[in-house]
Design a protein around this motif. Structure first.
Motif, PDB file in Angstrom:
ATOM      1  N   ARG A   1      12.973   8.600  -7.818  1.00 13.19           N
ATOM      2  CA  ARG A   1      12.989   8.061  -6.451  1.00 13.19           C
ATOM      3  C   ARG A   1      12.814   6.545  -6.541  1.00 13.19           C
ATOM      4  O   ARG A   1      11.705   6.032  -6.370  1.00 13.19           O
ATOM      5  CB  ARG A   1      11.896   8.706  -5.592  1.00 13.19           C
ATOM      6  CG  ARG A   1      12.158  10.178  -5.300  1.00 13.19           C
ATOM      7  CD  ARG A   1      11.185  10.778  -4.299  1.00 13.19           C
ATOM      8  NE  ARG A   1      11.531  12.157  -4.014  1.00 13.19           N
ATOM      9  CZ  ARG A   1      12.388  12.552  -3.069  1.00 13.19           C
ATOM     10  NH1 ARG A   1      12.961  11.646  -2.300  1.00 13.19           N
ATOM     11  NH2 ARG A   1      12.653  13.826  -2.894  1.00 13.19           N
ATOM     12  N   PRO A   2      13.883   5.835  -6.810  1.00 16.01           N
ATOM     13  CA  PRO A   2      13.784   4.380  -6.949  1.00 16.01           C
ATOM     14  C   PRO A   2      13.588   3.683  -5.609  1.00 16.01           C
ATOM     15  O   PRO A   2      14.180   4.055  -4.596  1.00 16.01           O
ATOM     16  CB  PRO A   2      15.125   4.002  -7.576  1.00 16.01           C
ATOM     17  CG  PRO A   2      16.056   5.092  -7.187  1.00 16.01           C
ATOM     18  CD  PRO A   2      15.230   6.338  -7.099  1.00 16.01           C
TER      19      PRO A   2
ATOM     20  N   SER B   1       0.827  -1.206   0.000  1.00 15.68           N
ATOM     21  CA  SER B   1       0.000   0.000   0.000  1.00 15.68           C
ATOM     22  C   SER B   1       0.862   1.258   0.000  1.00 15.68           C
ATOM     23  O   SER B   1       0.534   2.247  -0.669  1.00 15.68           O
ATOM     24  CB  SER B   1      -0.936  -0.009   1.216  1.00 15.68           C
ATOM     25  OG  SER B   1      -1.725   1.162   1.261  1.00 15.68           O
ATOM     26  N   ALA B   2       1.975   1.230   0.743  1.00 12.33           N
ATOM     27  CA  ALA B   2       2.873   2.392   0.769  1.00 12.33           C
ATOM     28  C   ALA B   2       3.421   2.688  -0.614  1.00 12.33           C
ATOM     29  O   ALA B   2       3.439   3.848  -1.063  1.00 12.33           O
ATOM     30  CB  ALA B   2       4.009   2.139   1.761  1.00 12.33           C
ATOM     31  N   MET B   3       3.892   1.659  -1.302  1.00 10.48           N
ATOM     32  CA  MET B   3       4.429   1.877  -2.650  1.00 10.48           C
ATOM     33  C   MET B   3       3.340   2.310  -3.615  1.00 10.48           C
ATOM     34  O   MET B   3       3.555   3.182  -4.474  1.00 10.48           O
ATOM     35  CB  MET B   3       5.128   0.607  -3.129  1.00 10.48           C
ATOM     36  CG  MET B   3       6.460   0.350  -2.435  1.00 10.48           C
ATOM     37  SD  MET B   3       7.335  -1.121  -3.024  1.00 10.48           S
ATOM     38  CE  MET B   3       6.521  -2.401  -2.046  1.00 10.48           C
ATOM     39  N   ASP B   4       2.149   1.739  -3.475  1.00 10.29           N
ATOM     40  CA  ASP B   4       1.019   2.117  -4.327  1.00 10.29           C
ATOM     41  C   ASP B   4       0.677   3.595  -4.134  1.00 10.29           C
ATOM     42  O   ASP B   4       0.524   4.353  -5.101  1.00 10.29           O
ATOM     43  CB  ASP B   4      -0.171   1.222  -3.978  1.00 10.29           C
ATOM     44  CG  ASP B   4      -1.356   1.415  -4.908  1.00 10.29           C
ATOM     45  OD1 ASP B   4      -1.207   2.096  -5.957  1.00 10.29           O
ATOM     46  OD2 ASP B   4      -2.445   0.913  -4.593  1.00 10.29           O
ATOM     47  N   VAL B   5       0.567   4.014  -2.880  1.00 12.44           N
ATOM     48  CA  VAL B   5       0.248   5.412  -2.579  1.00 12.44           C
ATOM     49  C   VAL B   5       1.296   6.350  -3.172  1.00 12.44           C
ATOM     50  O   VAL B   5       0.974   7.364  -3.796  1.00 12.44           O
ATOM     51  CB  VAL B   5       0.127   5.612  -1.059  1.00 12.44           C
ATOM     52  CG1 VAL B   5       0.133   7.104  -0.697  1.00 12.44           C
ATOM     53  CG2 VAL B   5      -1.136   4.954  -0.527  1.00 12.44           C
ATOM     54  N   MET B   6       2.558   6.008  -2.992  1.00  9.27           N
ATOM     55  CA  MET B   6       3.618   6.904  -3.448  1.00  9.27           C
ATOM     56  C   MET B   6       3.767   6.901  -4.965  1.00  9.27           C
ATOM     57  O   MET B   6       4.094   7.934  -5.563  1.00  9.27           O
ATOM     58  CB  MET B   6       4.932   6.525  -2.778  1.00  9.27           C
ATOM     59  CG  MET B   6       4.983   6.866  -1.296  1.00  9.27           C
ATOM     60  SD  MET B   6       4.553   8.601  -0.958  1.00  9.27           S
ATOM     61  CE  MET B   6       5.850   9.450  -1.843  1.00  9.27           C
ATOM     62  N   MET B   7       3.515   5.767  -5.612  1.00  9.90           N
ATOM     63  CA  MET B   7       3.576   5.752  -7.074  1.00  9.90           C
ATOM     64  C   MET B   7       2.445   6.558  -7.675  1.00  9.90           C
ATOM     65  O   MET B   7       2.602   7.194  -8.726  1.00  9.90           O
ATOM     66  CB  MET B   7       3.548   4.311  -7.582  1.00  9.90           C
ATOM     67  CG  MET B   7       4.779   3.510  -7.214  1.00  9.90           C
ATOM     68  SD  MET B   7       4.861   1.913  -8.045  1.00  9.90           S
ATOM     69  CE  MET B   7       5.415   2.421  -9.662  1.00  9.90           C
TER      70      MET B   7
ATOM     71  N   ILE C   1      10.648   6.872   1.322  1.00 15.08           N
ATOM     72  CA  ILE C   1      10.608   7.204  -0.100  1.00 15.08           C
ATOM     73  C   ILE C   1      10.726   8.712  -0.305  1.00 15.08           C
ATOM     74  O   ILE C   1      11.374   9.180  -1.248  1.00 15.08           O
ATOM     75  CB  ILE C   1       9.323   6.661  -0.746  1.00 15.08           C
ATOM     76  CG1 ILE C   1       9.329   5.127  -0.726  1.00 15.08           C
ATOM     77  CG2 ILE C   1       9.164   7.168  -2.178  1.00 15.08           C
ATOM     78  CD1 ILE C   1       8.008   4.495  -1.126  1.00 15.08           C
ATOM     79  N   GLU C   2      10.125   9.477   0.581  1.00 17.25           N
ATOM     80  CA  GLU C   2      10.182  10.941   0.466  1.00 17.25           C
ATOM     81  C   GLU C   2      11.494  11.524   0.980  1.00 17.25           C
ATOM     82  O   GLU C   2      11.794  12.691   0.718  1.00 17.25           O
ATOM     83  CB  GLU C   2       9.008  11.572   1.209  1.00 17.25           C
ATOM     84  CG  GLU C   2       7.673  11.298   0.562  1.00 17.25           C
ATOM     85  CD  GLU C   2       6.535  12.118   1.149  1.00 17.25           C
ATOM     86  OE1 GLU C   2       5.536  12.325   0.443  1.00 17.25           O
ATOM     87  OE2 GLU C   2       6.664  12.548   2.320  1.00 17.25           O
TER      88      GLU C   2
ATOM     89  N   GLY D   1      -4.806   5.517   2.920  1.00 17.98           N
ATOM     90  CA  GLY D   1      -4.207   6.588   2.147  1.00 17.98           C
ATOM     91  C   GLY D   1      -2.811   6.947   2.613  1.00 17.98           C
ATOM     92  O   GLY D   1      -2.080   6.123   3.155  1.00 17.98           O
ATOM     93  N   TYR D   2      -2.480   8.197   2.404  1.00 18.89           N
ATOM     94  CA  TYR D   2      -1.135   8.706   2.673  1.00 18.89           C
ATOM     95  C   TYR D   2      -0.975   9.107   4.139  1.00 18.89           C
ATOM     96  O   TYR D   2      -1.815   9.800   4.702  1.00 18.89           O
ATOM     97  CB  TYR D   2      -0.881   9.920   1.777  1.00 18.89           C
ATOM     98  CG  TYR D   2       0.383  10.689   2.070  1.00 18.89           C
ATOM     99  CD1 TYR D   2       0.386  11.737   2.984  1.00 18.89           C
ATOM    100  CD2 TYR D   2       1.570  10.383   1.428  1.00 18.89           C
ATOM    101  CE1 TYR D   2       1.539  12.460   3.250  1.00 18.89           C
ATOM    102  CE2 TYR D   2       2.726  11.097   1.681  1.00 18.89           C
ATOM    103  CZ  TYR D   2       2.712  12.126   2.593  1.00 18.89           C
ATOM    104  OH  TYR D   2       3.852  12.830   2.865  1.00 18.89           O
ATOM    105  N   TYR D   3       0.083   8.678   4.747  1.00 16.86           N
ATOM    106  CA  TYR D   3       0.508   9.168   6.062  1.00 16.86           C
ATOM    107  C   TYR D   3       1.967   8.793   6.247  1.00 16.86           C
ATOM    108  O   TYR D   3       2.508   7.929   5.551  1.00 16.86           O
ATOM    109  CB  TYR D   3      -0.341   8.590   7.197  1.00 16.86           C
ATOM    110  CG  TYR D   3      -0.111   7.110   7.458  1.00 16.86           C
ATOM    111  CD1 TYR D   3       0.756   6.680   8.451  1.00 16.86           C
ATOM    112  CD2 TYR D   3      -0.769   6.150   6.699  1.00 16.86           C
ATOM    113  CE1 TYR D   3       0.972   5.321   8.682  1.00 16.86           C
ATOM    114  CE2 TYR D   3      -0.566   4.799   6.922  1.00 16.86           C
ATOM    115  CZ  TYR D   3       0.316   4.393   7.914  1.00 16.86           C
ATOM    116  OH  TYR D   3       0.524   3.056   8.134  1.00 16.86           O
TER     117      TYR D   3
END
Length: 358
Positions: free
Chosen positions: A96-97, A32-38, A182-183, A223-225
């Motif tokens: 951002r790989p 989910s984290a990678m999905d949100v950030m992509m 990632i950020e 979602g994002y957090y």
């Protein structure tokens, strides 16, 4: 700060990840984290061995290639040095790989790229370039993977200036820490304990699972957090002894405290380095005792650094020797895997020694 009391950083439009939650395993939370950030950032790319069509050996990236295409989620050759080296170039270019080393045991061929390139790029370029990249690695034992699929190499990375080293212990933290990683503009070594991938864990390998923080699997915002990369979590408040742990050993330590009857304060480091020293020091000064628990081998393990820091900052408050409970100083023993791991019994014995001051 308890796991279910952490602050969520919301989007600028006010629609934070706390608007909806659902039970997730750690695998689902990481995906989910990678999905949100992509979805948020087109510069995020995901690749590694078998992470595309196959979805990764543990299925953490399952479905991402189908959603985002082969140009953003793709497979790499069996070349860890190539995987990390290309990520350094991508990060310098502005991407951002998020790359996966299939098992932490396999990172050694990429050592030069990690140490000499990723960790030093910001400094050697006087800030002109950054290594905004995440290297994900499943780590630790518990799957009967033997010597080449079960190592816990976190101490190696903490010795390298310029790297962040992170190891979550639960789904909520896993997603929030990965998004924050990632950020982040510096390279992050993101270690994922395999024993925690698929469900709750009560500290014993031979017992039924128990809920995380009162939830079925760990209620995670969809979602994002973000979870602060610089902040440890007090997952079990206590007054008599401080326990420092991370990853799987957080659950082992909680089980030991619960079963021993010792009023132990269990701290989940979350970010192993840089370290939230203030939370550690404040706790040890309060309790006067400290037990350190990690799965890796004892000699030169990260517990030695923790013990040195506690001694330096809390010497006059300590009422007993600092205890370490760790893996053995031996190559990973496949046939004796569960004896190798620090278990609740070994941790409970250390808690009692600390309370007795011997």
């Amino acid at each position: 700060m308890a796991r279910d009391e952490q602050t969520i950083d919301k989007d600028s439009d006010g629609k934070g990840g706390d608007t909806a939650t659902m039970p997730m395993t750690m695998i689902q939370a990481l995906r989910s984290a990678m999905d949100v950030m992509m979805e948020r950032d087109p510069n995020v790319v995901v690749y590694g061995q078998d992470v595309g069509y196959f979805g990764g050996v543990f299925r953490v990236t399952d479905g991402l290639q189908a959603k985002y295409g082969k140009s953003r989620v793709f497979d790499a050759p069996i070349s860890e040095g190539g995987i990390v080296g290309t990520a350094v170039g991508m990060a310098a270019y502005g991407l951002r790989p998020v790359v996966e080393i299939q098992f932490a045991d396999y990172f050694y061929p990429a050592t030069d790229q990690i140490v000499s390139e990723a960790a030093r790029l910001r400094y050697r370029s006087a800030g002109e370039f950054t290594s905004s990249m995440v290297i994900r690695m499943p780590c630790g034992g518990g799957i009967y993977g033997g010597q080449t699929h079960s190592q816990s190499p976190e101490a190696f990375f903490t010795h390298v200036c310029g790297l962040r080293t992170v190891m979550p212990s639960n789904p909520y933290d896993a997603k929030g820490l990965l998004i924050a990683s990632i950020e982040n503009d510096d390279p992050v070594i993101f270690l994922e304990p395999k024993r925690l991938y698929n469900g709750p864990f009560d500290g014993h390998h031979d017992r039924p699972v128990v809920p995380w923080s009162g939830h079925a699997l760990g209620n995670v915002p969809t979602g994002y957090y973000k979870v602060d990369l610089d902040k440890a979590a007090i997952v079990r408040p206590g007054n008599d002894v401080t326990v420092l742990a991370y990853g799987t050993m957080v659950w082992v330590s909680e089980a030991a405290a619960r079963e021993s009857g010792v009023d132990a304060e269990v701290i989940d480091l979350r970010s192993i380095w840089p370290l939230d020293l203030d939370t550690i020091v404040n706790s040890v000064k309060k309790t006067g005792r400290c037990v350190i628990v990690h799965e890796a081998t004892r000699t030169s393990g990260f517990g030695a650094e923790l013990a040195a820091l506690v001694q330096e900052h809390c010497f006059y408050q300590l009422e007993a020797p600092i205890e370490r409970v760790t893996g053995w100083d031996t190559p990973y023993p496949h046939a004796q895997e569960w004896a190798y791991f620090p278990g609740p019994d070994r941790v409970a014995a250390a808690l009692k020694r600390a309370m007795e001051g011997r």
